[in-house]
Scaffold this active site. Structure first.
Site, PDB file in Angstrom:
ATOM      1  N   ALA A   1       3.443  13.536   7.009  1.00 41.46           N
ATOM      2  CA  ALA A   1       4.031  12.374   6.365  1.00 41.46           C
ATOM      3  C   ALA A   1       5.539  12.486   6.441  1.00 41.46           C
ATOM      4  O   ALA A   1       6.069  13.531   6.810  1.00 41.46           O
ATOM      5  CB  ALA A   1       3.605  12.313   4.894  1.00 41.46           C
TER       6      ALA A   1
ATOM      7  N   ASN B   1      10.969   9.020   4.177  1.00 39.81           N
ATOM      8  CA  ASN B   1      11.975   7.953   4.271  1.00 39.81           C
ATOM      9  C   ASN B   1      12.274   7.363   2.898  1.00 39.81           C
ATOM     10  O   ASN B   1      11.372   7.095   2.113  1.00 39.81           O
ATOM     11  CB  ASN B   1      11.463   6.832   5.172  1.00 39.81           C
ATOM     12  CG  ASN B   1      10.811   7.360   6.428  1.00 39.81           C
ATOM     13  OD1 ASN B   1      11.459   8.014   7.222  1.00 39.81           O
ATOM     14  ND2 ASN B   1       9.515   7.102   6.573  1.00 39.81           N
TER      15      ASN B   1
ATOM     16  N   HIS C   1       4.770  16.264  -2.139  1.00 42.70           N
ATOM     17  CA  HIS C   1       5.809  16.803  -1.257  1.00 42.70           C
ATOM     18  C   HIS C   1       6.817  15.713  -0.870  1.00 42.70           C
ATOM     19  O   HIS C   1       8.024  15.882  -1.029  1.00 42.70           O
ATOM     20  CB  HIS C   1       5.160  17.421  -0.014  1.00 42.70           C
ATOM     21  CG  HIS C   1       6.130  17.986   0.980  1.00 42.70           C
ATOM     22  ND1 HIS C   1       6.470  19.319   1.023  1.00 42.70           N
ATOM     23  CD2 HIS C   1       6.845  17.400   1.970  1.00 42.70           C
ATOM     24  CE1 HIS C   1       7.349  19.527   1.988  1.00 42.70           C
ATOM     25  NE2 HIS C   1       7.596  18.369   2.584  1.00 42.70           N
ATOM     26  N   GLU C   2       6.299  14.599  -0.387  1.00 36.21           N
ATOM     27  CA  GLU C   2       7.204  13.531   0.059  1.00 36.21           C
ATOM     28  C   GLU C   2       7.959  12.940  -1.126  1.00 36.21           C
ATOM     29  O   GLU C   2       9.135  12.610  -1.019  1.00 36.21           O
ATOM     30  CB  GLU C   2       6.441  12.441   0.815  1.00 36.21           C
ATOM     31  CG  GLU C   2       5.595  12.932   1.990  1.00 36.21           C
ATOM     32  CD  GLU C   2       6.319  13.872   2.938  1.00 36.21           C
ATOM     33  OE1 GLU C   2       7.543  13.725   3.118  1.00 36.21           O
ATOM     34  OE2 GLU C   2       5.656  14.764   3.509  1.00 36.21           O
TER      35      GLU C   2
ATOM     36  N   HIS D   1      10.837  15.162  -2.099  1.00 39.72           N
ATOM     37  CA  HIS D   1      11.963  15.072  -1.167  1.00 39.72           C
ATOM     38  C   HIS D   1      13.021  14.079  -1.648  1.00 39.72           C
ATOM     39  O   HIS D   1      14.169  14.151  -1.221  1.00 39.72           O
ATOM     40  CB  HIS D   1      11.483  14.618   0.217  1.00 39.72           C
ATOM     41  CG  HIS D   1      11.178  15.731   1.168  1.00 39.72           C
ATOM     42  ND1 HIS D   1      11.983  16.835   1.333  1.00 39.72           N
ATOM     43  CD2 HIS D   1      10.153  15.898   2.047  1.00 39.72           C
ATOM     44  CE1 HIS D   1      11.465  17.629   2.266  1.00 39.72           C
ATOM     45  NE2 HIS D   1      10.348  17.096   2.705  1.00 39.72           N
TER      46      HIS D   1
END
Ligand code: TRP
Ligand code: ZN
Length: 870
Positions: free
Chosen positions: A266, A269, A301-302, A305
């Site tokens: 993944a 963005n 996780h994403e 970020h």
């Protein structure tokens, strides 16, 4: 082949800053028009030309402050365009540059930049994909505010980009547009655009400070029901980050899109995560417990970020672990809190031992902060990610949860909105502790797996001296190694389970700091046999050399305080037994060992989580990491022989465990997961005994969930061929329209150690659901074969190596990133016997000599062949 090596030491700050980016993108399969308007300012007092990255892009039109520029020719100045860059001479210090270019997303099979597949437009820009969309300074330290207008056909009802939607409308000729604005300055690798026709799940999250955030999850039409778990996971992650790190989300909307064609897991963005659908879609019928776990972990996780990666980003790509190591650590902590600390730790340690140790022992060895790179995509590695996370975990161990939090707070306070380095992170942590972290920082620059050796000597006065020493073997790119600073969690116990950790060298409840070649300490324990256990909970990413007798290993299992150590002791016992069978095939393992295991099973009957993990025999890949000069057939035969003795000797105990676990209607919660896990581990042992084939068939027929269905199928690999084939046929029939589920079936076929494996794989590749252009399919079939069908991949007639090479030569022209991942097992020849090595290198040679080989595959293959050459 001309390749450019980029070096960390060559970093130069950008010559220009780009404060705003206005994009106007008109989608079309073969002629997408990308218009960009950039506000640019010279940095410093140089007079250099502006150099933009652009990967094989045409310049339709370009102007500076409205004045059109032309291409440089003999008699007129102008811009210079080549296949990788655009150079524009500029006089002003501040100006607006406009460029229009054209790209063809439907011809993009590399899935980098803007591509059209599975009926949707989608971008992937990290690491260096933005340069395939438009001309830009494609480096993470150029941060800009983006405004993006997406224009598309109304057959693509959803037009998405980063930030908040600020305008939308209908256009003539069946087109419409949406305009997006992202107020947070970001590097271009975080840009995203998605256009398609999706089902949408929506929800809201109210942040701790009371702001309502709209959550939107986009999935393929008809898959809505499979998205709820991901959306719930997202809310749990948002809450957790507020509670544990005090970090809140910073936009009004958070979007996640699931796509079928994706090179990795993944992508984070800003405000618009793009996911491989494998890490979004999950329900009881189609997803295993592991799938549910992974969905939650990747969603988190994403999301994490957003702070560790987006708000604070990397100065250059050598610093990748700054965001990835830290974010992996954060997602691991989250998963541990949501599920179970023990099984999480075991899972991640397995990854380190199976894959990261192998990488460090290969020609691709690199520090978590690499010094040299040819293709950046090759450095999204288990070293940067997982060893990187282990390094962060050591900060956490050394500073404690409060100290770590203090360091994180300082990191954000100093660097929010900046592009920074690993050194910046270390110094923020340093500000939160009185420990001197300068030697610790060596973990960022030194590659390789340290080996910790434990020695014990008994003195006459009843004292025992215990010595821990460290040694890091040379790696392919670094010959000289220095001592690392390691927190070593320790237990010392005697044969009755009495613990001896009251000692000046052992600090903080069982921790020794090993910062020199060696440390020694003495323990007073007259007439006792001491068992020292080091690296509890895998407190440092190292190997251990601790020659304990089997009785001591059983003592650890019996009396260890740390459940991880108990699991690890069992793994050591199994590993040792397998070694014995390698030396003396056909030998019978000592009855004392079976008795010990039997006793352990009885004692842990109620602790199914630990029991289940303790009954897992180390994988072939893990066994490889403690061996050299491996003959695959010998090791594989020894492992099989051990498994079969295991099943025979422990049959009744295993059956007791199996029968004691009652099947309940499916629910995804830790207790139920532990039970299913344990039951399936036990069933896999029993399946090796012909008399229990019926248990496998029964579970397959009665399962109400994918975990048990797939568990039974895996077990059927050990049953008669007919049984396996018939269950597999049923499975295929049922799931023929769900490629994500079929991937499990593909992988099971590809890992069969059968003589006709190549015919099988060829057939799989012709399956209606298979396509070489989808990375998930390729990974399930070819990836599974190369990574996990050790017996057939390493067949001594070289057929496995050749088969994979033939395939990679085709794949490389389509998708070099995926080809470069799958070539990994072929490049890791170092641990194998010469017969294997020769055959592997022969195929590597074929790859290297291939005209038009991508630089992704070239980098790995050329390094592998050069290993040990000088
Ligand atoms: N940054 C992404 C993550 O760790 C991973 C990533 C890097 C990626 N490059 C990619 C994903 C290319 C897809 C394609 O979450
Ligand atoms: Zn990441």
């Amino acid at each position: 082949m001309s390749v450019q090596i980029k070096r960390r030491a060559d970093y130069m700050p950008p010559a220009f800053a780009i404060s705003t980016v206005d994009l106007h993108i008109t989608l079309h399969p073969t002629e997408t028009r990308v218009f960009s308007s950039l506000r640019i300012k010279r940095q410093g007092s140089h007079q250099d030309a502006l150099v933009l990255d652009g990967d094989n892009l045409p310049v339709n039109k370009t102007s500076i402050d409205g004045i059109e520029l032309s291409r440089k020719s003999d008699n007129s100045p102008g811009y210079v365009l080549d296949e990788s860059s655009l150079t524009i001479p500029v006089e002003s210090d501040e100006f607006t540059l406009e460029i229009e270019t054209t790209i063809a997303p439907s011809r993009n099979k590399a899935l980098e930049g803007l591509y059209l597949s599975g009926g949707a437009y989608c971008t992937q820009c990290e690491a260096e994909g933005f340069r395939r969309i438009t001309f830009f300074m494609d480096r993470p330290d150029v941060l800009s505010v983006y405004t993006v207008t997406v224009v598309g056909d109304t057959s693509f009802p959803m037009l998405l980009s980063n930030g908040n939607p600020i305008d939308k409308g209908q256009l003539t000729n069946g087109q419409h547009f949406v305009k997006w604005h992202d107020p947070h300055p970001k590097p271009c690798y975080l840009f995203a655009l998605v256009a398609g026709d999706f089902d949408m799940l929506s929800d809201t999250f109210t942040t701790a400070s009371g702001k309502e955030v709209a959550l939107e999850l986009y999935v393929d039409k008809g898959k809505q029901g499979q998205g709820t778990f991901a959306l719930e996971s997202l809310k749990r992650a948002m809450k957790w980050d507020e509670e544990v790190f005090g970090l809140e989300y910073d936009l009004d909307i958070y979007m996640i899109v699931a796509v079928d064609f994706f090179n990795m897991g993944a992508m984070e963005n800003k405000g618009l995560n793009v996911f491989n659908s494998k890490f979004v879609l999950a329900d009881q019928n189609t997803a295993t417990d592991d799938d549910f776990f992974n969905v939650e972990a990747v969603i988190a996780h994403e999301y994490f970020h957003n702070w560790t990666g987006n708000r604070v980003t990397c100065r250059d790509w050598f610093q990748l672990s700054l965001k990835e190591g830290l974010t992996v650590f954060r997602d691991q902590q989250f998963s541990a809190d949501m599920t179970s600390e023990l099984s999480n730790r075991i899972k991640h340690v397995r990854v380190m031992r199976e894959h990261q140790f192998a990488e460090d022992a290969s020609a691709m060895s690199h520090p978590i902060r690499p010094d040299e790179v040819i293709e950046m995509n090759n450095f999204y590695t288990v070293t940067v990610y997982d060893k990187g996370a282990e390094v962060i975990r050591m900060f956490h161990t050394l500073l404690g949860p409060d100290g770590f939090r203090k360091g994180m707070d300082e990191y954000f306070k100093r660097h929010d909105g900046q592009a920074v380095t690993c050194d910046d992170f270390v110094s923020a942590m340093q500000s939160a502790t009185s420990l001197d972290l300068s030697q610790f920082a060596r973990w960022y620059s030194q590659s390789g797996t340290p080996i910790i050796s434990v020695k014990q000597s008994k003195l006459d006065d009843g004292k025992h001296t215990i010595t821990l020493s460290q040694h890091t073997p040379a790696t392919s790119e670094q010959s000289e190694k220095h001592p690392l600073y390691m927190p070593i969690k320790m237990e010392v116990m005697d044969e009755d389970g009495v613990q001896y950790t009251d000692n000046e060298a052992i600090i903080n409840d069982g921790m020794v700091i090993l910062d020199k070649e060696s440390v020694s300490f003495t323990i007073d324990a007259p007439n006792k046999t001491l068992t020292p256990v080091v690296l509890g909970n895998f407190s440092a990413p190292a190997k251990v050399n601790n020659e304990l007798p089997t009785t001591s290993l059983l003592t650890i299992f019996k009396y260890g305080k740390d459940a991880f150590n108990r699991w690890d002791a069992m793994q050591s016992i199994y590993n040792r037994c397998i070694s014995e069978l390698e030396r003396a095939p056909g030998e019978a393992i000592d009855n004392d060992i079976w008795a010990g295991i039997r006793e352990a099973i009885v004692r842990e009957q109620d602790n199914v989580e630990l029991l289940g993990e303790c009954l897992v025999i180390p994988s072939f890949e893990t066994l490889c990491q403690s061996r050299t000069s491996i003959n695959v057939q010998t090791l594989s035969a020894a492992r099989k022989a051990f498994c079969s003795q295991f099943a025979q000797h422990l049959e009744s105990s295993l059956l007791d465990v199996f029968n004691s676990i009652e099947s309940a209607p499916y629910a995804y919660n830790q207790n139920a997961v532990n039970q299913r896990r344990c039951k399936n581990v036990v069933l896999a042992h029993l399946a090796r005994l012909p008399q229990h084939e019926s248990l496998v068939i029964k579970q397959f027929e009665q399962a109400d969930n994918m975990t048990d269905t797939l568990g039974a199928l895996r077990c059927a690999q050990f049953c008669q061929r007919d049984t396996f084939d018939s269950l597999m046929a049923k499975f295929e029939q049922k799931w023929s329209n769900d490629p994500l589920v079929l991937d499990k079936w593909f992988a099971l076929h590809a890992t069969q150690a059968s003589k006709d494996i190549f015919a099988t794989i060829t057939m799989l590749c012709e399956h209606p659901q298979f396509t070489m252009s989808n990375p998930n399919r390729v990974r399930s079939v070819i990836g599974s074969f190369a990574f996990y069908n050790s017996e057939m991949f390493h067949a001594l007639d070289g057929s496995g190596y050749k088969f994979v090479t033939d395939y990679l030569l085709k794949l490389d022209t389509l998708n070099p990133q995926v080809a470069a991942r799958i070539v990994t097992p072929l490049t890791q020849w170092q641990g194998f016997a010469v017969e294997h090595q020769t055959l592997m290198k022969e195929q590597l040679g074929r790859l290297l000599n291939h005209k038009g080989l991508s630089k992704d595959v070239f980098e790995k293959v050329s390094k592998s062949l050069a290993y040990g050459a000088d």
